[in-house]
Structures are given as C-alpha cells and as structure tokens.
Design an enzyme around this catalytic site. Structure first.
Site, PDB file in Angstrom:
ATOM      1  N   ASN A  19     -14.756  20.257   1.340  1.00 30.93           N
ATOM      2  CA  ASN A  19     -15.059  19.197   0.395  1.00 30.93           C
ATOM      3  C   ASN A  19     -15.806  18.009   0.990  1.00 30.93           C
ATOM      4  O   ASN A  19     -16.634  17.396   0.313  1.00 30.93           O
ATOM      5  CB  ASN A  19     -13.784  18.710  -0.301  1.00 30.93           C
ATOM      6  N   ILE A  20     -15.544  17.650   2.245  1.00 31.22           N
ATOM      7  CA  ILE A  20     -16.303  16.547   2.835  1.00 31.22           C
ATOM      8  C   ILE A  20     -17.774  16.929   2.914  1.00 31.22           C
ATOM      9  O   ILE A  20     -18.662  16.149   2.541  1.00 31.22           O
ATOM     10  CB  ILE A  20     -15.763  16.188   4.232  1.00 31.22           C
ATOM     11  N   GLU A  21     -18.042  18.152   3.375  1.00 32.95           N
ATOM     12  CA  GLU A  21     -19.419  18.610   3.493  1.00 32.95           C
ATOM     13  C   GLU A  21     -20.065  18.779   2.117  1.00 32.95           C
ATOM     14  O   GLU A  21     -21.245  18.435   1.919  1.00 32.95           O
ATOM     15  CB  GLU A  21     -19.477  19.933   4.265  1.00 32.95           C
TER      16      GLU A  21
ATOM     17  N   ARG B 252       0.826  -1.215   0.000  1.00 31.81           N
ATOM     18  CA  ARG B 252       0.000   0.000   0.000  1.00 31.81           C
ATOM     19  C   ARG B 252       0.855   1.258   0.000  1.00 31.81           C
ATOM     20  O   ARG B 252       0.527   2.245  -0.653  1.00 31.81           O
ATOM     21  CB  ARG B 252      -0.933  -0.010   1.217  1.00 31.81           C
TER      22      ARG B 252
ATOM     23  N   ASP C 166     -11.838   9.930   3.914  1.00 27.79           N
ATOM     24  CA  ASP C 166     -12.865  10.500   4.782  1.00 27.79           C
ATOM     25  C   ASP C 166     -14.094  10.904   3.981  1.00 27.79           C
ATOM     26  O   ASP C 166     -15.232  10.740   4.441  1.00 27.79           O
ATOM     27  CB  ASP C 166     -12.316  11.722   5.527  1.00 27.79           C
TER      28      ASP C 166
ATOM     29  N   ALA D 128     -13.440  24.599  -1.667  1.00 26.62           N
ATOM     30  CA  ALA D 128     -14.591  23.905  -1.070  1.00 26.62           C
ATOM     31  C   ALA D 128     -14.265  23.416   0.326  1.00 26.62           C
ATOM     32  O   ALA D 128     -13.111  23.153   0.668  1.00 26.62           O
ATOM     33  CB  ALA D 128     -15.004  22.712  -1.927  1.00 26.62           C
TER      34      ALA D 128
END
Length: 459
Positions: free
Chosen positions: A362-364, A240, A433, A360
């Site tokens: 951005n998560i919201e 990873r 997230d 932004a």
C-alpha cells in the site's frame, strides 16, 4: 572444481555479521568456536551474529582429547563493566540540572528495567523507547510520551541515551532533530557510544550498574525539570492515546473494508498480558507501532526485512511454549514466507498469524497513485483466501470480512493455535508512513526522469 552450492559463503555473510570465517584446522576448531561465541556476545565490540563454516574433511578429523582445553568449553560469565565514578558524577549533574530531560533506550538497556524506573521516578524525565527495548517501561508509566515522539525529540535540553545507537530511527542524533540537546551516552560497548554524536559524558558500563550508581550518587537531590513542559507533553500523549483508542473511530475505510486498527484493538482486548507480539510489513507497521502494546515485541528491525513475521512467530512459540505468540502480517510480507505456516503445524508451534489482507503493497501503491499520475503498476495483490490456505495445511483458519466478527474469530484462533485469521482490510485508510510517502529526492530520483519520459511518449 564446481561442487554443489559452490559459493563464497564467508564473503557473502561478512558484511552482515560481526565475524565470518572458515575453520580449517581441526585441533583449533573448539578454540575458534569459543572465540566466535565471545564475539557474538560482545567481547570484541558490539554483540551480534557470527558465521563460521567447517569443511567436511575437518569435521571428520579425530582430535585427541588432550588438545581440547577445558577453558574453551567452559561457560563464560557475561562481562559487566563498572561505571567510572567521575563519569557518574558528571552525568548526575547534567541530568539533574536539565530543564527538559529525555531518556531513550535501545537493545543495550534490556535487563535494566528496575534501575531505569528508579531513575525516571527520581528525575521526572520523559521517556521514549524503541522497538528493540519495548516493555522496559510500562506503557502507562507517567514518563512515557511515545505518542509525542517528534516533540519529545525536538524540545529536550539533555538526552540520556541508554544502549542505543544514533541511527536513522532517532534521526542520527542530528541537530535538526535534537536542536537543543546535549547527550549523555551510556552503553556496555563502545559501538553504542560514539556513532554520530558524542556524549558529554560517556559511560562505558553495564547499564543497570550505571543507572543504579547515578540514582545513588544523586541521593535526595531535587530535579530541575520544567514541570509545565513535562506535564504538557504527558497530557498531549494521553490525549493522542485516548484518541487512537476511541471506540467511535470508524470501523471501516471508505471502501467498506475493515480498518487495520481494528486488528490491534481486538488483540489488546484478548491477548494475555505477557504475550509476544510480532509485526511484519510496510504500511502495517505504522499501525502496529502504536497499536501493539505488548511488553515483548519483534519486527523487521533496521534492515526492514519483510517476511520475518511467520518464522519469528514459530521460533518464539517453540522457545517459549508457555506464552501466547501473535504475529500480525501485511499480506505482501506474509506471502514471502507463507508456506512456513506448515512448519508451525509440523513442529507444534502454537502461534496465531493474523493477515491484514488489503490486496496491496500500500505505501508503494499510494506513492504511484499520488506521485506518478495514478499509474499503479505491480503494487496491487488479490484478496486471496489465506484462511483456506491455512486450513489446507492443517491450521485453524478463519476469514473475517466484517469488523463485528473479528473479536470472536481471534478468540477462537487463540484457543485453537496454530491458527490464522485472514482479515480483509481497507486500502483507503492512510497510515502515517503512507502519508509521508517513500523517500523522494527529485534531483537524484531515477524514477522521476523515467516518469517524465513516459508522460511525453504518451502525449
């Protein structure tokens, strides 16, 4: 009476401090300050901030020198509780007998790096740090499996927790997260021993002393670790890490703007080995957790207080002027304390601010887009020219819109700090997230009812 700033400071700060009080008796102020320092450093439990206020009339009161005792002023050595030999013997037996041992550290393990490395080498146990203990174990140490955090928590049969509360960052120690694990808990204060899950055993001791005692007590005892299990997780971790560092990864998002990970690639290439890394934001932190490989790392912590990136960087630069300080900030978080870059100039703080400018929250924004019919309200910003703002305030400022220009811009910033690099980044690259979305419990989510009502009204 209504004086200026007449608010109950002590009451406001009590919930977020270890102690909060007003010092009202002039001849007792030094004694109470000594107690406040002791509480802050952990003499009365967990270490942490303490607030004291002194009224003006008390400050102006003369106190005879014979009432100020030397014992209140003298520096106090840190308390270093010794481990209980019986608890050490039990911990050794449990950990060395484990088939799938895991070690997790928190802030209380700081200062115990050498002893921790000896224990990891002796047992072959796998290792996870948390943001507050980053750098205790080198990222390339064979025990490190940070990229396999979920599997590393689901599969162990024994977890040695060092100076770390079982809070939300480690799933509260829940059997749903650690379904097979027995815990050994080690800390120098009870607050990091007894929350949520109890240790079997629990060691109340200075972590470095306890870890050294465990290795010594174990002697030449062979670990019972399942090497196939450990080697498998290590291999998947390396795969990873290699994939995240893959130079073939797209340099831009679908909108043609710079991939956020490019920022961390450039930092990894240019920053000095002992640089201090700071990350501030929401969506951005998801990229920072794996992208920033610094041995000294700061972020918003358990409170998630956005806006810390600029002041943290200034303070770190002034406290440790011989080290590079790089603060990577989401544009929303940066805006909260953006004007403080002027403070960096005025005080000569030689830090570098990098703004991931995706216009932004951005998560919201993605939550609204995916869960509320694409109605995006109040979560978009502008690709404002933060570099121009920086130059206006006296910093070296550059705006980067092409990934191939990022490395050179960061290099110039490091050479001309204080500096700001404004990187126009993509909204379309999903962080981990953002993919998980915001916490959502439909039966108790007020927004759900409001959204349904609004949909009906618009029909």
């Amino acid at each position: 009476m209504g004086p200026l700033q007449d608010i109950p400071h002590v009451d406001i700060l009590r919930p977020v401090t270890r102690a909060s009080r007003t010092l009202r008796v002039a001849e007792q102020v030094i004694r109470e300050l000594d107690e406040a320092v002791a509480r802050a450093t952990g003499d009365a439990g967990e270490p942490g901030p303490v607030y004291v206020e002194i009224p003006t009339d008390v400050l102006r009161t003369h106190v005879p020198s014979q009432l100020v005792l030397d014992e209140w002023i003298a520096a106090k050595p840190a308390r270093r509780p010794m481990p209980d030999p019986k608890a050490v013997a039990e911990a050794v037996d449990v950990l060395w007998s484990a088939r799938r041992p895991l070690v997790i550290t928190g802030r209380g393990a700081r200062g115990a790096s050498a002893q921790l490395l000896r224990l990891l080498d002796a047992t072959g146990a796998l290792y996870l740090d948390t943001q507050e203990s980053r750098g205790l174990v080198p990222a390339d140490h064979p025990s490190t499996v940070a990229a396999m955090r979920a599997a590393a928590m689901m599969e162990p049969d024994v977890v040695l927790l060092i100076g770390r509360k079982l809070d939300y960052q480690v799933g509260y120690g829940s059997p749903a997260v650690f379904p097979q694990a027995r815990f050994i808990r080690l800390a120098d204060n009870p607050g990091e021993l007894i929350d949520n899950r109890r240790g079997q055993p629990e060691l109340l001791a200075a972590p470095d002393l306890a870890l050294a005692a465990m290795v010594e007590a174990a002697g030449n005892r062979e670990s019972s670790i399942d090497k196939a299990w450990a080697d498998g997780l290590r291999r998947r971790h390396r795969e990873r890490v290699s994939a995240s560092a893959d130079k073939q990864r797209p340099l831009t998002g679908e909108d043609g703007k710079i991939h956020p990970s490019a920022i961390f690639d450039a930092i990894a290439e240019l920053a000095e080995p002992d640089y201090i890394a700071i990350a501030d934001g929401g969506d951005l932190l998801s990229f920072a957790r794996t992208g920033l490989r610094a041995t000294t790392y700061m972020d918003a912590g358990a409170f998630g207080c956005l806006g810390v990136g600029v002041p943290f960087a200034i303070a770190a630069s002034l406290a440790l002027p011989g080290r590079q300080v790089i603060s990577v900030n989401g544009d929303g978080a940066f805006g909260i304390n953006a004007m403080e870059i002027d403070t960096a100039v005025r005080h000569g703080a030689k830090c570098v601010f990098v703004v991931s400018n995706n216009a932004a929250w951005n998560i919201e924004r993605l939550d609204q887009e995916m869960n509320y019919g694409g109605r995006v309200v109040g979560t978009t910003l502008r690709h404002s020219d933060y570099a121009a703002m920086a130059r206006a305030l006296g910093l070296h400022g550059e705006r980067v819109e092409k990934p191939e220009d990022l490395r050179a811009a960061l290099q110039r910033a490091l050479q001309n700090a204080p500096a700001l690099v404004d990187v126009v980044t993509s909204q379309t690259v999903l962080s981990s997230d953002a993919q998980k979305g915001l916490g959502f419990v439909p039966d108790y989510q007020a927004l759900t009812a409001w959204d349904e009502a609004e949909r009906k009204r618009r029909l």
